[in-house]
Design an enzyme around this catalytic site. Structure first.
Site, PDB file in Angstrom:
ATOM      1  N   ASP A   1     -13.930 -10.177  10.264  1.00  0.00           N
ATOM      2  CA  ASP A   1     -12.468 -10.094  10.205  1.00  0.00           C
ATOM      3  C   ASP A   1     -11.878  -9.539  11.505  1.00  0.00           C
ATOM      4  O   ASP A   1     -10.730  -9.806  11.829  1.00  0.00           O
ATOM      5  CB  ASP A   1     -12.019  -9.224   9.026  1.00  0.00           C
TER       6      ASP A   1
ATOM      7  N   HIS B   1     -14.516  -1.158   3.452  1.00  0.00           N
ATOM      8  CA  HIS B   1     -14.486  -1.904   4.711  1.00  0.00           C
ATOM      9  C   HIS B   1     -14.149  -0.991   5.894  1.00  0.00           C
ATOM     10  O   HIS B   1     -13.430  -1.377   6.814  1.00  0.00           O
ATOM     11  CB  HIS B   1     -13.498  -3.063   4.636  1.00  0.00           C
TER      12      HIS B   1
ATOM     13  N   GLU C   1       0.808  -1.212   0.000  1.00  0.00           N
ATOM     14  CA  GLU C   1       0.000   0.000   0.000  1.00  0.00           C
ATOM     15  C   GLU C   1       0.845   1.269   0.000  1.00  0.00           C
ATOM     16  O   GLU C   1       0.462   2.267  -0.618  1.00  0.00           O
ATOM     17  CB  GLU C   1      -0.949  -0.008   1.204  1.00  0.00           C
TER      18      GLU C   1
HETATM   19  C1  LIG Z   1      -1.556  -4.727   4.889  1.00  0.00           C
HETATM   20  C2  LIG Z   1      -2.596  -5.613   4.308  1.00  0.00           C
HETATM   21  N1  LIG Z   1      -2.987  -5.417   3.032  1.00  0.00           N
HETATM   22  C3  LIG Z   1      -3.951  -6.191   2.511  1.00  0.00           C
HETATM   23  C4  LIG Z   1      -4.546  -7.173   3.241  1.00  0.00           C
HETATM   24  C5  LIG Z   1      -5.671  -8.010   2.665  1.00  0.00           C
HETATM   25  N2  LIG Z   1      -5.184  -9.372   2.446  1.00  0.00           N
HETATM   26  C6  LIG Z   1      -5.405 -10.364   3.328  1.00  0.00           C
HETATM   27  S1  LIG Z   1      -4.714 -11.815   2.886  1.00  0.00           S
HETATM   28  C7  LIG Z   1      -4.118 -11.151   1.454  1.00  0.00           C
HETATM   29  C8  LIG Z   1      -3.352 -12.018   0.496  1.00  0.00           C
HETATM   30  C9  LIG Z   1      -2.181 -12.632   1.139  1.00  0.00           C
HETATM   31  O1  LIG Z   1      -1.470 -13.435   0.253  1.00  0.00           O
HETATM   32  P1  LIG Z   1      -0.476 -14.514   0.856  1.00  0.00           P
HETATM   33  O2  LIG Z   1       0.389 -13.859   1.862  1.00  0.00           O
HETATM   34  O3  LIG Z   1       0.196 -15.188  -0.271  1.00  0.00           O
HETATM   35  O4  LIG Z   1      -1.439 -15.491   1.645  1.00  0.00           O
HETATM   36  P2  LIG Z   1      -2.317 -16.707   1.023  1.00  0.00           P
HETATM   37  O5  LIG Z   1      -3.340 -16.092   0.130  1.00  0.00           O
HETATM   38  O6  LIG Z   1      -1.382 -17.579   0.287  1.00  0.00           O
HETATM   39  O7  LIG Z   1      -2.925 -17.351   2.222  1.00  0.00           O
HETATM   40  C10 LIG Z   1      -4.470  -9.795   1.362  1.00  0.00           C
HETATM   41  C11 LIG Z   1      -4.133  -8.918   0.232  1.00  0.00           C
HETATM   42  C12 LIG Z   1      -4.111  -7.338   4.573  1.00  0.00           C
HETATM   43  N3  LIG Z   1      -4.653  -8.255   5.386  1.00  0.00           N
HETATM   44  N4  LIG Z   1      -3.128  -6.556   5.066  1.00  0.00           N
END
Ligand SMILES: Cc1ncc(C[n+]2csc(CCOP(=O)(O)OP(=O)(O)O)c2C)c(N)n1
Ligand SMILES: [Mg+2]
Lengths: 281, 317
Positions: free
Chosen positions: B120, B112, B61
């Protein structure tokens, strides 16, 4: 190795817990949780050296920090089945007034959790602090972490990765859930991360890959090897090649189940593939 | 009292998605960025129609805010999309230096927001974002109340020169404002005229304020209801005019009472026309997991809480 069969059975039960938890509240993150089931079961039952009970400081025991907090279902299930809190409490996942928040927190005092996570990219820094506290305390135990691969896109990780090597934090084993998936698609489609092994090595880490990240024996052997490599001046990184959604055929190899719960019918199919072994909560 | 009809529950984030899609068709300078949350932000239609004007930055971000600032230097109008927490607290200094202080024309679009994202839990439920954003000099802060208004606001901010924080939410809520309304930044909307008390609400709490006013009417209390979709710049004149008539005010928002709409209004009235005020807002607490309805009830963010606040502020007149 009879213990191995026991742990194998536990992974099936943990998968049932994960599926039933997210189904009940129609929310939560099954994909990454299922993919990391073997890792958590191995870590808590075979790899980490833990004291009985829980206290925040965790002196003279290994510590674990979950940075990719969205895979709380697998974390909660394994903690409960290790005895940190009653297994029945899994029933309260994501409900109001619960200690089992959507993402792990310390706010409600859930035993086993030492830091809030959920906002991605912060866990490694915290783990570094805890590892350095252990050194100040002459505490020889280790600090373990888990991170999503997509999570590594957050810049703070790379600040922490640089710091860890620069400051020789060698009592730390950081594992990456290398499933190649995130929310909007594969990591290659969203933002290609290139050669992670070379990147960590270029930052001064000792990197080890576990190719079969859903094979208990491979994980146990790999993590034992990682342990051997601590204390030698470099932080240790484990690239754990997992399959998102592992153990439920229709959830595997896709980001589709990153954060989606199965419906009644899908739950039934998924549970049939994972018959009860240690008793449902 | 004036009747408002729910045209069918919908989420404000879908209003944002629809507005962005329309901008894609009408304004070639509009570009969009997202940090791995395309589905949650409802940006897919814009992407399908304008793939070359969309930038997927991954889960990064801070980088997104910097890239958005840079895109304005080429005359683009960037709309960033991620959750409210990661749109504000996560990237505060990037917004402060590269966007607000540098006076860049970035539209920070945040879904959100507040407690109603639900299950969440607290890590994702920011209740401090209005405060963070309103404290930045030059930042316009907007929190529309329903689908139609969010769509209109999205379209309107493209025409506004300067940084904007646009806040919306996840749950499906009543959609009661006019379709294709014209959105005027900084202009409060009179929803119901009344004489005993002024209720000023923003975001999801506006519909709750209307329900409260209806219930209060049955008890013989005449409530004036004002929708303040723009937190900054604040339409002080509309507030002043109303409280001079009613003599007391209740502010309602899905936000901490520290730093929110209520605080802005209290500050304004303290220096212009001191008025008894009650705050419907969270009371300096984090949120938790639960359904949106349960959480609004537990944290005092619904019509019942507004009615209670009205009864107590009336006693202080
Ligand atoms: C700072 C932040 N940005 C965005 C999100 C939303 N978000 C939650 S999980 C995720 C994807 C994470 O990908 P990965 O680390 O590869 O986990 P996987 O999908 O493989 O479980 C995102 C973008 C978040 N939780 N925190
Ligand atoms: Mg991943």
């Amino acid at each position: 190795m009879p213990k191995l069969q026991e742990l194998q059975d536990l992974t099936v039960q943990v998968r049932r817990d994960i599926l039933r938890m997210v189904h009940k509240v129609n929310s939560g993150h099954p994909g990454g949780s299922l993919g990391c089931t073997e890792f958590f079961v191995a870590l808590y039952n075979e790899i980490m050296e833990l004291k009985d009970g829980f206290d925040m400081d965790g002196k003279d025991e290994d510590l674990f920090f979950l940075s990719n907090g969205h895979i709380s279902p697998v974390f909660y299930s394994v903690l409960a089945r290790k005895g940190y809190f009653p297994i029945e409490e899994l029933n309260t996942f994501r409900l109001i007034d619960s200690r089992l928040q959507g993402h792990p927190t310390t706010h409600e005092g859930l035993p086993g959790v030492r830091i809030a996570s959920g906002s991605l990219g912060q866990g490694l820094s915290v783990a570094l602090g805890a590892a350095q506290a252990k050194k100040l305390n002459n505490d020889p135990k280790l600090v373990y972490t888990l991170h999503g691969d997509g999570e590594l896109q957050e810049g703070q990780n790379w600040e922490a990765i640089m710091y860890a090597a620069g400051k020789k934090v060698d009592n730390l084993i950081a594992t990456v859930d290398y499933n190649g998936q995130q929310i909007d698609g594969s990591t290659d489609d969203v933002l290609p991360m290139g050669d992670l092994k070379k990147k960590f090595e270029a930052f001064g880490w000792d990197v080890l890959e576990i190719q079969e990240g859903n094979n208990l024996e491979a994980i146990i052997n790999g993590m034992k090897e990682a342990k051997e490599r601590t204390g030698k001046g470099k932080p240790v990184c484990v690239l754990l090649h997992t399959i998102m959604g592992h153990g439920v055929d229709f959830m595997m190899y896709t980001h589709a189940w990153h954060g989606k719960a199965p419906n009644d019918e899908q739950l039934e199919t998924a549970l049939a593939q994972n018959p009860e072994t240690a008793g449902d909560y | 009292m004036k009747k408002y009809i729910d045209q069918g529950k919908n989420d404000t984030r879908s209003g944002f998605g629809a507005g962005l899609t329309e901008l894609g068709r009408t304004n070639p300078n509009v570009v969009a960025l997202c940090a791995d949350l395309v589905g949650s932000l409802k940006m897919q239609d814009f992407i399908d129609e304008n793939p070359e004007r969309f930038f997927q930055v991954g889960i990064a971000e801070a980088n997104m805010m910097g890239i958005a600032a840079g895109l304005t230097i080429g005359g683009k109008i960037p709309f960033t999309g991620t959750f409210a927490n990661f749109s504000t607290g996560r990237v505060y200094d990037q917004i402060r230096q590269s966007i607000a202080y540098s006076d860049k024309n970035v539209k920070i679009c945040a879904s959100h927001a507040g407690i109603t994202l639900g299950e969440d839990g607290a890590t994702h439920q920011i209740l401090e974002d209005l405060g963070l954003m309103k404290m930045l000099p030059g930042m316009t802060v907007i929190n529309p109340c329903d689908y139609n208004q969010t769509k209109a606001a999205t379209i309107a901010i493209a025409e506004h020169q300067g940084p904007v924080y646009l806040r919306f939410g996840r749950p499906k809520v009543a959609n009661f404002t006019p379709v294709d309304q014209k959105f005027e930044i900084g202009k409060a909307l009179m929803l119901n005229e009344g004489t005993d008390v002024t209720i000023v609400a923003t975001g999801h709490l506006v519909w709750q304020a209307l329900i409260a006013a209806e219930n209060l009417e049955k008890e013989g209390i005449s409530a004036e209801v004002i929708n303040i979709h723009t937190i900054k710049p604040l339409d002080g004149e509309a507030v002043l005019k109303s409280v001079k008539k009613t003599g007391c005010i209740v502010t309602a928002e899905e936000h901490n009472y520290l730093g929110g709409l209520g605080e802005s209004i209290a500050g304004f009235l303290a220096t212009t026309h001191p008025t008894p005020q009650e705050f419907v807002a969270t009371k300096d607490t984090f949120g938790e997991s639960g359904t949106p309805e349960q959480l609004m009830d537990k944290y005092g963010l619904n019509n019942k809480a507004i009615e209670k606040a009205v009864l107590s502020v009336l006693k202080r007149k």
